[in-house]
Design a protein around this motif. Structure first.
Motif, PDB file in Angstrom:
ATOM      1  N   ARG A 227       0.799 -69.300  75.134  1.00 26.45           N
ATOM      2  CA  ARG A 227       0.784 -70.485  75.988  1.00 26.45           C
ATOM      3  C   ARG A 227       2.170 -71.108  76.078  1.00 26.45           C
ATOM      4  O   ARG A 227       2.573 -71.613  77.128  1.00 26.45           O
ATOM      5  CB  ARG A 227      -0.230 -71.491  75.457  1.00 26.45           C
ATOM      6  N   ARG A 309       1.462 -76.731  83.245  1.00 21.84           N
ATOM      7  CA  ARG A 309       0.659 -77.685  82.481  1.00 21.84           C
ATOM      8  C   ARG A 309       0.239 -77.083  81.132  1.00 21.84           C
ATOM      9  O   ARG A 309       0.287 -77.758  80.097  1.00 21.84           O
ATOM     10  CB  ARG A 309      -0.579 -78.083  83.289  1.00 21.84           C
ATOM     11  N   GLU A 313       1.241 -78.658  77.476  1.00 24.61           N
ATOM     12  CA  GLU A 313       0.235 -79.025  76.482  1.00 24.61           C
ATOM     13  C   GLU A 313       0.459 -78.274  75.171  1.00 24.61           C
ATOM     14  O   GLU A 313       0.313 -78.847  74.082  1.00 24.61           O
ATOM     15  CB  GLU A 313      -1.168 -78.725  77.016  1.00 24.61           C
ATOM     16  N   ALA A 316       3.394 -79.817  73.366  1.00 26.05           N
ATOM     17  CA  ALA A 316       3.011 -81.087  72.742  1.00 26.05           C
ATOM     18  C   ALA A 316       2.199 -80.843  71.482  1.00 26.05           C
ATOM     19  O   ALA A 316       2.343 -81.552  70.472  1.00 26.05           O
ATOM     20  CB  ALA A 316       2.223 -81.925  73.743  1.00 26.05           C
ATOM     21  N   GLU A 317       1.334 -79.830  71.519  1.00 25.20           N
ATOM     22  CA  GLU A 317       0.508 -79.495  70.361  1.00 25.20           C
ATOM     23  C   GLU A 317       1.376 -79.035  69.193  1.00 25.20           C
ATOM     24  O   GLU A 317       1.148 -79.422  68.040  1.00 25.20           O
ATOM     25  CB  GLU A 317      -0.491 -78.403  70.746  1.00 25.20           C
TER      26      GLU A 317
END
Length: 545
Positions: A227, A309, A313, A316-317
């Motif tokens: 990701r 996106r 995310e 940020a995780e």
């Protein structure tokens, strides 16, 4: 005609009759087709190999010199094939793992095993990391300057190559023999220039991705790595969007080919046919894209936005797991890795621009040689070396070309393994499976792009003639940018070769398509129509029936 023969101290040679293969090699030296077979898929012709071999070897060495790993004395093509970074066996590209291990051992932030995993898609059981700090003081001075200035320099070089291609293609049909040779030389020089930058990007991005993977492992967040490597904005996004725009009549074919016509089936070989020369593979895909509306989640722009996106995310995780003092470092690493991954695809597009111009000049030169009775057809020019063409031959070379064409044709039906030592064991090209794998069979590979989907298998050997329907699971040996049009309709991608930073996984992540790479034999075991479940997060392909 004098034809030079390259001979190593151990006897490996390339001869007049067969200038594109290494016939003998030290049995202790390790080689791999990983990654290089993706950059230069298929079998080299004489012109293709001699066009790229020396510039590529010097590009590797110049790149490592710029980073501070090599000295001035290393900026030559070694006589021994065992000391070169790459060569060809049975006409197919292979990289020298021992040389990459040598470099990795001198470079901070990476290692032999990291290079094998990130660049070539697998790590051998016998690989040992033997790092030394001997060159670290020089690297501390040269490497940061080279790396930090690279993105802007790379963007500018790519823009110049696009303009140069447009200008030269407009003149090729009026060129005489001497002008064609000069343009081939110009393209060869530009190929070396973009490859220096591209190889810096590849090596640095490998180290960055390995550090990112280490952070993810320490944070105990499985599946986060893929990701984090999504939504980086690669050159393939523009190809995908423009294919969609062409299908929806928002872009005409001439403009599309001006932008992307250097892509095409077998584009990593100089003798390949680009979309500019034959747009049929593009036109045959348009009907499928017309059913994808602008608000459809499958539309390229929406796919790209969704993957951006996903990456934000994931970043940020990961950042949330770091202490307050390390958060800025984590953010910097994720952003820098994304930037360099995008540059990897831009670099591939850059060297394909040089190929397209050299290809056009070679075909024009071939027409001249046919008119003078040297060759039978213009495409025979690809079976002569750069040096032979520079001698401006006057005698009939049809017998020599026939022999080389026969070798090339035979080699199309051969395959090399993923890795070996010395000379490779050569096998016949695998046939498609004739029996279904039993339900419950699980193939394992690299978890390259997250997502779980089910669909029927479509095994593809040639993207130019493939019939891939919406929802099919695309299964193949490997991919290059010429496969992008198939990614638009496939529900998942499964490849035999490659790692996280190979072309197929990068494009799959950009388009949000689940991908498992490095299965080794998936395209030989799976059969058209079999239903499978692809789990890109765990790296598995399960046969359902």
């Amino acid at each position: 005609m004098h034809v030079s023969t390259v001979t190593t101290e151990t006897g490996a040679s390339r001869t007049e009759a067969d200038p594109v293969t290494t016939t003998r090699c030290d049995p202790r030296v390790a080689w791999t087709t990983g990654n290089v077979a993706e950059a230069f898929p298929g079998v080299f012709t004489a012109l293709g190999f001699t066009f790229v071999h020396e510039p590529m070897e010097l590009a590797f060495r110049t790149m490592f010199h710029r980073l501070g790993v090599f000295t001035e004395a290393d900026l030559v093509v070694p006589a021994r094939v065992e000391d070169q970074f790459w060569t060809a066996f049975e006409g197919r590209a292979a990289a020298n793992l021992d040389q990459f291990h040598r470099v990795a051992g001198l470079t901070p932030g990476t290692s032999a095993s990291a290079v094998e995993k990130q660049l070539f898609g697998y790590v051998r059981d016998t690989t040992r990391d033997r790092n030394t700090a001997r060159r670290y003081p020089v690297l501390a001075i040269k490497a940061p300057r080279t790396v930090l200035s690279l993105p802007a320099r790379h963007d500018a070089l790519f823009a110049r190559l696009r303009g140069w291609r447009r200008q030269q293609l407009a003149k090729v049909d009026r060129m005489d023999e001497r002008s064609c040779l000069d343009l081939i030389d110009d393209a060869r020089t530009r190929f070396r220039t973009i490859m220096i930058e591209h190889l810096v990007v590849a090596f640095v991005s490998s180290g960055l991705a390995d550090r990112l993977a280490g952070m993810v492992a320490r944070a105990e967040l499985p599946g986060l790595e893929a990701r984090l490597l999504s939504g980086v904005g690669s050159d393939e996004n523009a190809v995908a969007h423009d294919l969609w725009a062409l299908a929806h009549e928002q872009l005409d074919l001439e403009e599309f080919l001006d932008r992307h016509g250097y892509h095409g089936p077998n584009e990593g070989q100089l003798h390949g046919t680009s979309w500019r020369e034959d747009p049929a593979p593009v036109l045959s895909r348009l009907e499928g894209y017309r059913g994808i509306g602008p608000d459809d989640p499958r539309a390229p722009r929406r796919r790209s936005a969704e993957q951006e996106r996903v990456r934000a995310e994931a970043a940020a995780e990961l950042t949330a797991t770091a202490g307050s003092l390390r958060r800025r470092a984590v953010t910097g690493l994720t952003d820098l890795t994304a930037r360099f991954l995008a540059l990897r695809e831009q670099g591939k597009a850059g060297y394909l621009l040089t190929f397209d111009v050299a290809r056009a000049a070679a075909r024009r030169l071939g027409r001249h040689l046919v008119e003078r009775g040297v060759l039978a057809v213009e495409s025979d020019v690809f079976h002569l070396t750069v040096d032979e063409l520079h001698e401006q031959p006057t005698e009939d070379l049809r017998a020599l070309v026939d022999a080389r064409r026969g070798l090339h044709q035979r080699r199309l039906g051969l395959r090399l393994p993923q890795g070996w030592e010395g000379l490779p064991p050569v096998t016949e090209a695998p046939a498609n499976a004739t029996d279904d794998e039993p339900a419950g069979t699980v193939l394992r590979g690299v978890a390259a792009s997250s997502g779980v989907v089910e669909g029927p298998v479509r095994v593809v050997r040639d993207p130019a003639t493939a019939e891939v329907d919406d929802g099919d699971v695309l299964v193949c040996e490997t991919t290059d940018p010429g496969w992008t049009s198939l990614f638009m309709v496939a529900t998942a991608v499964v490849t035999d070769f490659g790692g996280m930073l190979s072309h197929g996984p990068i494009v799959a992540r950009e388009l949000g398509v689940p991908c498992v790479c490095g299965t080794r034999d998936g395209s030989r075991r799976l059969r058209d129509g079999q239903k499978v479940r692809v789990d890109g997060g765990s790296g598995t392909v399960e046969v359902l029936g």
